[in-house]
Design a protein around this motif. Structure first.
Motif, short mmCIF file in Angstrom:
data_model
loop_
_atom_site.label_atom_id
_atom_site.label_comp_id
_atom_site.label_asym_id
_atom_site.label_seq_id
_atom_site.Cartn_x
_atom_site.Cartn_y
_atom_site.Cartn_z
N ARG A 289 0.82 -1.22 0.00
CA ARG A 289 0.00 0.00 0.00
C ARG A 289 0.85 1.27 0.00
N THR A 290 2.07 1.18 0.53
CA THR A 290 2.92 2.37 0.63
C THR A 290 4.34 2.02 0.22
N ALA B 110 10.03 -2.23 3.38
CA ALA B 110 10.07 -3.15 4.52
C ALA B 110 9.97 -4.61 4.06
N SER B 111 9.31 -4.82 2.93
CA SER B 111 9.17 -6.17 2.37
C SER B 111 10.35 -6.53 1.46
N ASP C 75 7.90 -3.63 -6.91
CA ASP C 75 6.78 -2.72 -6.74
C ASP C 75 6.99 -1.58 -7.73
N VAL C 76 6.08 -1.43 -8.68
CA VAL C 76 6.25 -0.49 -9.78
C VAL C 76 5.25 0.66 -9.65
N ASP D 59 -1.68 7.11 -9.56
CA ASP D 59 -1.47 7.98 -8.40
C ASP D 59 -2.58 9.02 -8.35
N ALA D 60 -3.48 8.88 -7.39
CA ALA D 60 -4.62 9.79 -7.27
C ALA D 60 -4.20 11.23 -6.97
#
Length: 170
Positions: A21-22, A28-29, A59-60, A66-67
């Motif tokens: 989500r961030t 962290a992952s 993660d791309v 992006d809102a």
């Protein structure tokens, strides 16, 4: 060998890993984070590349997801793109007929070239059904992401055809 546009399109149907989500959650992952430079006319290809890279542990970031991006490109758009290019570890240029002709894409890679180490800029060259290869000469200055003979995605240095590294190992 460049990735075929048809192979990228077919990857839109791949089941991709759940996206963090961030940015902090991605880091962290231990996911590699990347800004994807592309033409908005290639939305179907972008979805395929996102799936392909997500399945390699990446993660791309894509600006139209992006809102917080302005609806119409302006100076604020440029500032946010610059921020994301710097913030994310890698910059990936999806080389298609549309991105090579784009006005924004060359600006984005030029900005990335001034802000990132050369090994953090990656090109995804593509080819169409007739075998036409997409990617201008200046794109050949950077490492490229291609399909490996054994399956999966690999990264090769300019002019290198053997001895690349797996995308998942970057």
């Amino acid at each position: 060998m460049p990735i075929s546009i048809d192979a990228i399109r077919s990857a839109t149907g791949l089941v991709k890993r759940a996206a963090p989500r961030t940015l902090q959650e991605a880091k962290a992952s231990n996911l590699a984070t990347a800004f994807l430079c592309h033409s908005h006319e290639d939305a179907d290809l972008v979805k395929g590349i996102i799936n392909m890279l997500a399945n390699e542990g990446w993660d791309v970031y894509v600006d139209w997801e992006d809102a917080s991006m302005p609806a119409t490109p302006d100076r604020e758009t440029a500032l946010r793109i610059q921020q994301k290019v710097v913030e994310l570890k890698y910059f990936i240029f999806l080389a298609t007929p549309n991105s090579v002709r784009s006005r924004w894409c060359p600006w984005e890679i030029g900005y990335a070239n001034g802000k990132k180490h050369i090994d953090q800029i990656l090109i995804i060259p593509t080819t169409d059904r007739s075998g036409v290869w997409y990617g201008s000469e200046y794109l050949q200055l950077y490492r490229r992401i291609d399909q490996a003979d054994q399956g999966g995605l690999g990264v090769w240095s300019p002019g290198q055809s053997r001895g690349g590294v797996w995308v998942r190992n970057l």
